[in-house]
Design an enzyme around this catalytic site. Structure first.
Site, PDB file in Angstrom:
ATOM      1  N   HIS A 241      -2.813  -5.721   0.899  1.00 45.36           N
ATOM      2  CA  HIS A 241      -4.205  -6.059   0.574  1.00 45.36           C
ATOM      3  C   HIS A 241      -4.485  -7.562   0.460  1.00 45.36           C
ATOM      4  O   HIS A 241      -5.278  -8.126   1.208  1.00 45.36           O
ATOM      5  CB  HIS A 241      -4.586  -5.425  -0.769  1.00 45.36           C
ATOM      6  CG  HIS A 241      -4.329  -3.961  -0.873  1.00 45.36           C
ATOM      7  ND1 HIS A 241      -5.128  -3.007  -0.307  1.00 45.36           N
ATOM      8  CD2 HIS A 241      -3.341  -3.268  -1.521  1.00 45.36           C
ATOM      9  CE1 HIS A 241      -4.668  -1.799  -0.585  1.00 45.36           C
ATOM     10  NE2 HIS A 241      -3.580  -1.935  -1.323  1.00 45.36           N
TER      11      HIS A 241
HETATM   12  C1  BDR Z   1      -5.573  -4.329  -5.213  1.00 44.90           C
HETATM   13  O1  BDR Z   1      -5.098  -3.806  -6.447  1.00 44.90           O
HETATM   14  C2  BDR Z   1      -3.846  -4.349  -6.755  1.00 44.90           C
HETATM   15  O2  BDR Z   1      -2.949  -3.354  -7.116  1.00 44.90           O
HETATM   16  C3  BDR Z   1      -3.390  -5.140  -5.553  1.00 44.90           C
HETATM   17  O3  BDR Z   1      -2.710  -6.307  -5.962  1.00 44.90           O
HETATM   18  C4  BDR Z   1      -4.673  -5.482  -4.854  1.00 44.90           C
HETATM   19  O4  BDR Z   1      -5.247  -6.670  -5.351  1.00 44.90           O
HETATM   20  C5  BDR Z   1      -5.600  -3.211  -4.199  1.00 44.90           C
HETATM   21  O5  BDR Z   1      -6.426  -2.180  -4.633  1.00 44.90           O
END
Ligand code: BDR
Ligand code: CA
Length: 312
Positions: A241
């Protein structure tokens, strides 16, 4: 000209890779890293940020601790995804670096007031609590912010924390709503985009094979990080992500976008943290965000691998 950014983050393995990508990229100047509670509590996200600066060989980077909890709600964390430390996977030494004494929110405010207007980007990789607090304490900084580029939300992809909500927005929906309402140029990188950026085995092995220290460390971070989503989605690899935020700053041509109205649901227990996106423009609500709907995943991983190869 280099892009001057503050990275607001809750590391997290994917946050860690995003920080490394930024520190490896000459087009980006990281003015500071501000930490927030999210994937794990604040003490751990702060410690993880320090560790990652040291992996990058950048003990000069200033790291500031921010909010320990969301604006109005108890903290929700994600150890089931990121492990107990938030950075499970490789065995990294205790950091020698220390946190700056200045609180993160003060740092954000003083930086935006002292730098030329329209020159500082906020790259946000976690819940938006710090940015919302800075805007509440110092509304004069809003027109001085060049842009906010945030990982968060979902449109057609739904949520990853509840059926309706993505983690970063779910944890502090009031903060996300306040930042969106501030009238700052806002780019959102939702799950629709990041779920295309999969850490396939071949991509992770290319990182592991880099002839430096960072490549194998990143591969170990991703080995741990992807196991949860691989099982959940049945994919080869998990979504990477947060590095998409930095890739957007470096190579916007890798992304497809649309100007969309985005509103945040803060009331309903069923859909708390949902990013309600008017993708098909079926309301007269004005677009308030550039939303990235797609990414050239091969181009993204080529960029990431080439950049991480430059680190120690
Ligand atoms: C987001 O949530 C976190 O767990 C990850 O780092 C990312 O920023 C994804 O949903
Ligand atoms: Ca994150």
């Amino acid at each position: 000209m280099s892009q001057r950014i503050i990275i607001d983050t809750d590391p997290g393995q994917d946050d860690a890779v995003a920080i490394l990508l930024a520190l490896a990229s000459p087009e980006i100047e990281v003015l500071g890293i501000t930490t927030v509670a999210g994937n794990v509590p604040l003490a751990l996200t702060s410690r993880n940020a320090l560790k990652i600066c040291e992996v990058a060989g950048r003990p000069d980077v200033k790291v500031f601790a921010g909010a320990a909890r969301p604006l109005q709600r108890p903290l929700v964390t994600a150890e089931h995804v990121h492990g107990r430390t938030g950075l499970d996977g490789p065995s990294l030494p205790d950091p020698v670096m220390t946190l700056q004494a200045q609180p993160a929110v003060d740092f954000i405010i003083t930086t935006l007031r002292s730098e030329a207007p329209g020159t500082v980007t906020l790259a946000t990789l976690g819940p938006l609590t710090n940015v919302a607090l800075a805007l509440a304490q110092a509304p004069d900084i809003a027109p001085r912010i060049k842009q906010v580029v945030a990982m968060g939300g979902g449109c057609f992809e739904g949520g990853n924390t509840t059926p309706a909500a993505e983690f970063n927005i779910y944890v502090d929906p009031e903060a996300a709503r306040a930042v969106l309402a501030a009238g700052i140029p806002f780019t959102l990188i939702p799950l629709d985009c990041t779920h295309q950026a999969l850490t396939s085995r071949a991509r992770v092995e290319a990182l592991r094979a880099l002839p430096n220290r960072t490549g194998p460390v990143v591969a170990q971070l991703l080995d741990f990080f992807e196991r949860y989503d691989e099982e959940k989605y049945g994919t080869d690899g998990g979504p990477l992500h947060d590095p998409c935020v930095i890739a957007w700053l470096l190579r916007p041509a890798l992304f497809s976008t649309r100007e969309v109205n985005v509103e945040i649901e803060c009331s309903s227990p069923l859909t708390r943290g949902m990013t309600v996106m008017d993708w098909w423009r079926v309301t007269d609500r004005k677009p308030n965000a550039t939303v990235c709907g797609g990414i050239d995943a091969d181009g993204f991983f080529t960029l990431l691998t080439e950049r991480l190869a430059r680190l120690p």
